[in-house]
Design a protein around this motif. Structure first.
Motif, PDB file in Angstrom:
ATOM      1  N   ASN A 192      -8.269   7.135 -16.930  1.00 27.47           N
ATOM      2  CA  ASN A 192      -7.300   7.312 -15.762  1.00 27.47           C
ATOM      3  C   ASN A 192      -7.819   6.936 -14.427  1.00 27.47           C
ATOM      4  O   ASN A 192      -8.971   7.185 -13.975  1.00 27.47           O
ATOM      5  N   THR A 193      -6.937   6.167 -13.742  1.00 26.76           N
ATOM      6  CA  THR A 193      -7.102   5.873 -12.300  1.00 26.76           C
ATOM      7  C   THR A 193      -5.813   6.277 -11.330  1.00 26.76           C
ATOM      8  O   THR A 193      -4.856   6.780 -11.884  1.00 26.76           O
ATOM      9  N   GLN A 194      -6.457   6.621 -10.100  1.00 25.29           N
ATOM     10  CA  GLN A 194      -5.323   6.813  -9.126  1.00 25.29           C
ATOM     11  C   GLN A 194      -5.672   5.774  -8.052  1.00 25.29           C
ATOM     12  O   GLN A 194      -6.613   5.707  -7.341  1.00 25.29           O
ATOM     13  N   ILE A 195      -4.434   5.467  -7.310  1.00 21.44           N
ATOM     14  CA  ILE A 195      -4.407   4.561  -6.019  1.00 21.44           C
ATOM     15  C   ILE A 195      -4.727   5.688  -5.155  1.00 21.44           C
ATOM     16  O   ILE A 195      -3.794   6.408  -4.772  1.00 21.44           O
ATOM     17  N   PRO A 240       0.696  -1.217  -0.120  1.00 16.96           N
ATOM     18  CA  PRO A 240       0.011  -0.142   0.064  1.00 16.96           C
ATOM     19  C   PRO A 240       0.856   1.212   0.045  1.00 16.96           C
ATOM     20  O   PRO A 240       0.306   2.246  -0.781  1.00 16.96           O
ATOM     21  N   GLN A 241       1.970   1.185   0.678  1.00 18.28           N
ATOM     22  CA  GLN A 241       2.611   2.529   0.750  1.00 18.28           C
ATOM     23  C   GLN A 241       3.382   2.888  -0.646  1.00 18.28           C
ATOM     24  O   GLN A 241       3.586   3.908  -1.139  1.00 18.28           O
ATOM     25  N   ALA A 242       3.998   1.757  -1.275  1.00 19.51           N
ATOM     26  CA  ALA A 242       4.734   2.025  -2.660  1.00 19.51           C
ATOM     27  C   ALA A 242       3.501   2.199  -3.627  1.00 19.51           C
ATOM     28  O   ALA A 242       3.682   2.980  -4.458  1.00 19.51           O
ATOM     29  N   ALA A 243       2.388   1.912  -3.402  1.00 15.04           N
ATOM     30  CA  ALA A 243       1.258   2.122  -4.374  1.00 15.04           C
ATOM     31  C   ALA A 243       0.695   3.447  -4.395  1.00 15.04           C
ATOM     32  O   ALA A 243       0.053   3.881  -5.255  1.00 15.04           O
ATOM     33  N   GLN A 244       0.790   4.230  -3.078  1.00 17.94           N
ATOM     34  CA  GLN A 244      -0.190   5.244  -2.888  1.00 17.94           C
ATOM     35  C   GLN A 244       0.051   6.535  -4.135  1.00 17.94           C
ATOM     36  O   GLN A 244       1.157   6.675  -4.409  1.00 17.94           O
ATOM     37  N   ASN A 245      -0.862   6.993  -4.544  1.00 18.65           N
ATOM     38  CA  ASN A 245      -0.922   8.197  -5.401  1.00 18.65           C
ATOM     39  C   ASN A 245      -0.629   7.769  -6.887  1.00 18.65           C
ATOM     40  O   ASN A 245      -0.348   8.718  -7.805  1.00 18.65           O
ATOM     41  N   VAL A 246      -0.049   6.498  -7.055  1.00 25.21           N
ATOM     42  CA  VAL A 246       0.175   6.114  -8.509  1.00 25.21           C
ATOM     43  C   VAL A 246      -0.900   6.391  -9.361  1.00 25.21           C
ATOM     44  O   VAL A 246      -2.009   5.913  -9.251  1.00 25.21           O
TER      45      VAL A 246
END
Length: 414
Positions: free
Chosen positions: A388-391, A292-298
């Motif tokens: 477009n998507t964002q985590i 979850p931390q690495a994925a945030q805001n991608v």
């Protein structure tokens, strides 16, 4: 555009099946693909080949693709099968492409010998390229599920159809959307580093980005290629750190995308945005759940279902109820099966040439993607487009275009 009677019937049954019973999830999950022993006592089954890489480096994506196809087949069979063929059930003939084009071609030959009337799937561009070519030798309709290389549709094969957009279209939309998102934020991003896998998909996409980004005011500081599979992204991350770009744009498969994101997190590399184009993990629930931390805001520009379509939401719920992650492979394969079933209904036959004719004239609107009715030109669905998507937090949200948006973009990332 108008829809055929069969179109309406199929999609209407689908929605009733899905939307009644909040119960959709249970219906998706528990109705089995009809066993051949049962089918023999009924109208002869319609055999459809499902080709996915469920072993090897691409197994995770392949498994999700197979799941989407299975759920659609279950739903169609539960709703009465192919009505124009007396209620014939769809029988899946599955082939494991084992993550290589050679294995995909072998499975096409086996499916041909087993009498399938069409094939759906392939996932990776090299597999789709080889498998559709093999299918062309038998005039066997082939529906590409995910493969994005424009080369797949540029060969003039009359048996090959792609419901989703190719990377030429995806790149155009991704850059248009990036420009708008950056403008809305006050143009904080000016410099870019491209990171891509060195195969047909990543290399082709990088060339398009290299040509188009400067036209839109972005400076490309460097383009970094890596192999698939890759086991270490330390040097790539160190290079990104030294260049200090505003944006990192990765184009690679799941494993390499996750490895790059985790390495950047470990090395505390924080660009203003990670803006993926067809990012292998950027629109994948497994990435969000496990890292979850690495994925945030991608942010990603990719295939994704229509978040305002109740049938799509029910499908996602059903997948997650099985303890599985959700990604675009599921709705794309699900929609491709509905599209093919509609073509067989309108053809009134499992004859391959008649199915190809029906696909060429298809205006199918009963899918769950953010597209309009299908319109195939030289096999490519002209109405297909990415979004477009964002985590954000524990979820993947649609952020653009506004018509489909569920949340506002967090850009530059905070």
């Amino acid at each position: 555009m108008g829809r055929s009677v069969q179109d309406s019937a199929l999609s209407g049954i689908s929605r009733r099946t899905v939307l009644k019973a909040g119960a959709a999830a249970a219906a998706f999950a528990t109705v089995p693909v009809a066993a051949p022993s049962i089918l023999r006592a009924q109208t002869p089954a319609v055999k459809i080949g499902i080709l996915q890489p469920v072993t090897g480096a691409l197994a995770h994506d392949g498994d999700l693709g197979r799941l989407g196809a299975e759920m659609a087949i279950n739903e169609i069979n539960a709703a009465g099968g192919i009505k124009a063929l007396g209620g014939a059930k769809i029988e899946m003939v599955f082939g494991d492409a084992r993550s290589t084009p050679e294995a995909g071609t072998q499975e096409v030959e086996r499916m041909q010998a087993e009498g399938v009337c069409a094939i759906v799937g392939g996932f990776a561009s090299p597999i789709c390229l080889a498998a559709s070519q093999a299918a062309a030798r038998y005039d066997l309709p082939y529906l590409v599920d995910v493969g994005v290389s424009d080369q797949i549709m540029a060969r003039g094969l009359t048996n090959t159809f792609r419901f989703s957009p190719g990377f030429g279209k995806v790149t155009q939309v991704a850059l248009d959307n990036l420009t708008k998102i950056n403008e809305l934020a006050g143009k904080p991003a000016k410099t870019v580093v491209l990171v891509h896998e060195d195969g047909l998909f990543g290399s082709g996409l990088a060339k398009l980005l290299q040509a188009e980004l400067p036209k839109r005011g972005f400076e490309i500081l460097e383009t970094i290629a890596h192999p698939t599979p890759a086991r270490d992204m330390s040097n790539v991350a160190l290079r990104i750190r030294s260049l200090n770009p505003d944006l990192v744009i990765p184009s690679n498969y799941y494993g390499e995308f996750v490895l790059l994101a985790r390495t950047m997190q470990q090395q505390r590399i924080k660009p203003k945005g990670v803006y993926a184009v067809l990012g292998g993990a950027a629109s994948n629930g497994r990435f969000v759940k496990e890292f979850p931390q690495a994925a945030q805001n991608v942010i990603d520009c990719n295939h994704w279902h229509d978040p305002k379509n109740p049938q799509a939401l029910a499908l996602r719920k059903a997948v997650e109820a099985q303890g599985k992650s959700f990604a675009y492979n599921v709705p794309l394969n699900y929609s491709n099966l509905l599209l093919l079933a509609d073509a067989i209904e309108r053809a009134g036959s499992a004859d391959r040439k008649k199915i190809i004719e029906a696909l060429n004239s298809s205006t199918f609107a009963g899918h769950i993607m953010p597209y309009g009715p299908t319109k195939f030109v030289n096999g490519q669905n002209e109405g297909a487009t990415p979004i477009n998507t964002q985590i954000q937090g524990e979820d993947i949200k649609v952020i653009f275009p506004e018509f489909f948006a569920e949340a506002k973009a967090n850009f530059p990332a905070t």
